[in-house]
Design a protein around this motif. Sequence first.
Motif, PDB file in Angstrom:
ATOM      1  N   LEU A  94       0.830  -1.210   0.000  1.00  0.00           N
ATOM      2  CA  LEU A  94       0.000   0.000   0.000  1.00  0.00           C
ATOM      3  C   LEU A  94       0.864   1.261   0.000  1.00  0.00           C
ATOM      4  CD1 LEU A  94      -2.932  -0.991   2.391  1.00  0.00           C
ATOM      5  CD2 LEU A  94      -3.070  -0.533  -0.076  1.00  0.00           C
ATOM      6  N   LEU A  95       1.969   1.260   0.707  1.00  0.00           N
ATOM      7  CA  LEU A  95       2.853   2.424   0.696  1.00  0.00           C
ATOM      8  C   LEU A  95       3.430   2.657  -0.696  1.00  0.00           C
ATOM      9  CD1 LEU A  95       4.730   2.015   4.107  1.00  0.00           C
ATOM     10  CD2 LEU A  95       3.153   3.858   3.476  1.00  0.00           C
ATOM     11  N   VAL A  96       3.921   1.602  -1.330  1.00  0.00           N
ATOM     12  CA  VAL A  96       4.512   1.751  -2.661  1.00  0.00           C
ATOM     13  C   VAL A  96       3.445   2.176  -3.669  1.00  0.00           C
ATOM     14  CG1 VAL A  96       5.589   0.488  -4.571  1.00  0.00           C
ATOM     15  CG2 VAL A  96       6.446   0.194  -2.244  1.00  0.00           C
ATOM     16  N   ALA A  97       2.300   1.521  -3.666  1.00  0.00           N
ATOM     17  CA  ALA A  97       1.242   1.843  -4.633  1.00  0.00           C
ATOM     18  C   ALA A  97       0.678   3.238  -4.398  1.00  0.00           C
ATOM     19  CB  ALA A  97       0.129   0.803  -4.568  1.00  0.00           C
ATOM     20  N   THR A  98       0.510   3.629  -3.153  1.00  0.00           N
ATOM     21  CA  THR A  98      -0.001   4.968  -2.859  1.00  0.00           C
ATOM     22  C   THR A  98       1.005   6.021  -3.305  1.00  0.00           C
ATOM     23  OG1 THR A  98      -1.303   4.113  -1.006  1.00  0.00           O
ATOM     24  CG2 THR A  98      -0.898   6.487  -1.041  1.00  0.00           C
ATOM     25  N   TYR A  99       2.297   5.767  -3.085  1.00  0.00           N
ATOM     26  CA  TYR A  99       3.316   6.697  -3.571  1.00  0.00           C
ATOM     27  C   TYR A  99       3.215   6.829  -5.089  1.00  0.00           C
ATOM     28  CZ  TYR A  99       7.554   9.007  -4.837  1.00  0.00           C
ATOM     29  OH  TYR A  99       8.425   9.913  -5.397  1.00  0.00           O
ATOM     30  N   GLU A 100       3.098   5.701  -5.755  1.00  0.00           N
ATOM     31  CA  GLU A 100       3.051   5.719  -7.219  1.00  0.00           C
ATOM     32  C   GLU A 100       1.799   6.443  -7.710  1.00  0.00           C
ATOM     33  OE1 GLU A 100       4.383   2.721 -10.821  1.00  0.00           O
ATOM     34  OE2 GLU A 100       3.981   1.858  -8.848  1.00  0.00           O
ATOM     35  N   LEU A 101       0.662   6.214  -7.065  1.00  0.00           N
ATOM     36  CA  LEU A 101      -0.565   6.928  -7.456  1.00  0.00           C
ATOM     37  C   LEU A 101      -0.424   8.435  -7.237  1.00  0.00           C
ATOM     38  CD1 LEU A 101      -3.437   4.653  -6.062  1.00  0.00           C
ATOM     39  CD2 LEU A 101      -2.972   5.163  -8.469  1.00  0.00           C
TER      40      LEU A 101
END
Length: 157
Positions: A94-101
């Motif tokens: 979730l941290l990686v995907a939220t950063y990417e979003l």
Amino acid sequence: MTMDAKPDAPRKSGRRLAREYAVQGIYQSLLSGNDAPAIDAHLSEDPGFSKVDRKLFRQLLNGALDNAETLRGHFSGLIDRKIDELSPVEHAILLVATYELAHMIETPYRVVINEAIELTKEFGGADGHKFVNGVLDKLAPVLRAVEVEAARNRPRG
């Protein structure tokens, strides 16, 4: 958490590997408290790291670690438990995907969500991918409102 590919698995792109290693690095940080330089040094020794898109890896690792509290703020209201009750794998993804979003709009939001789902299927618990998908499906319209709206209004066919 190991990043060993299954022998019959298809070859992964450098971008997919960058996400995998970034998730592994965040996972390490969550469990050990190691910082980005220590994680980067450790992971770069792995034989599979030679195929990684290093620029993307470092952007995701550093971005997720440097902005972790802000990123958690984006998804904490969308989950049905406290942050500290998340599995470390789901938390890292979730941290990686939220950063990417939030910060990498050149990557389509559907790609970000699909990559997160695949990572969760590979490294997370049995139904973790459903949880991650649900959170990111709610988060994408917040962080990528214009892109999500355009996709909804696009004619099907």
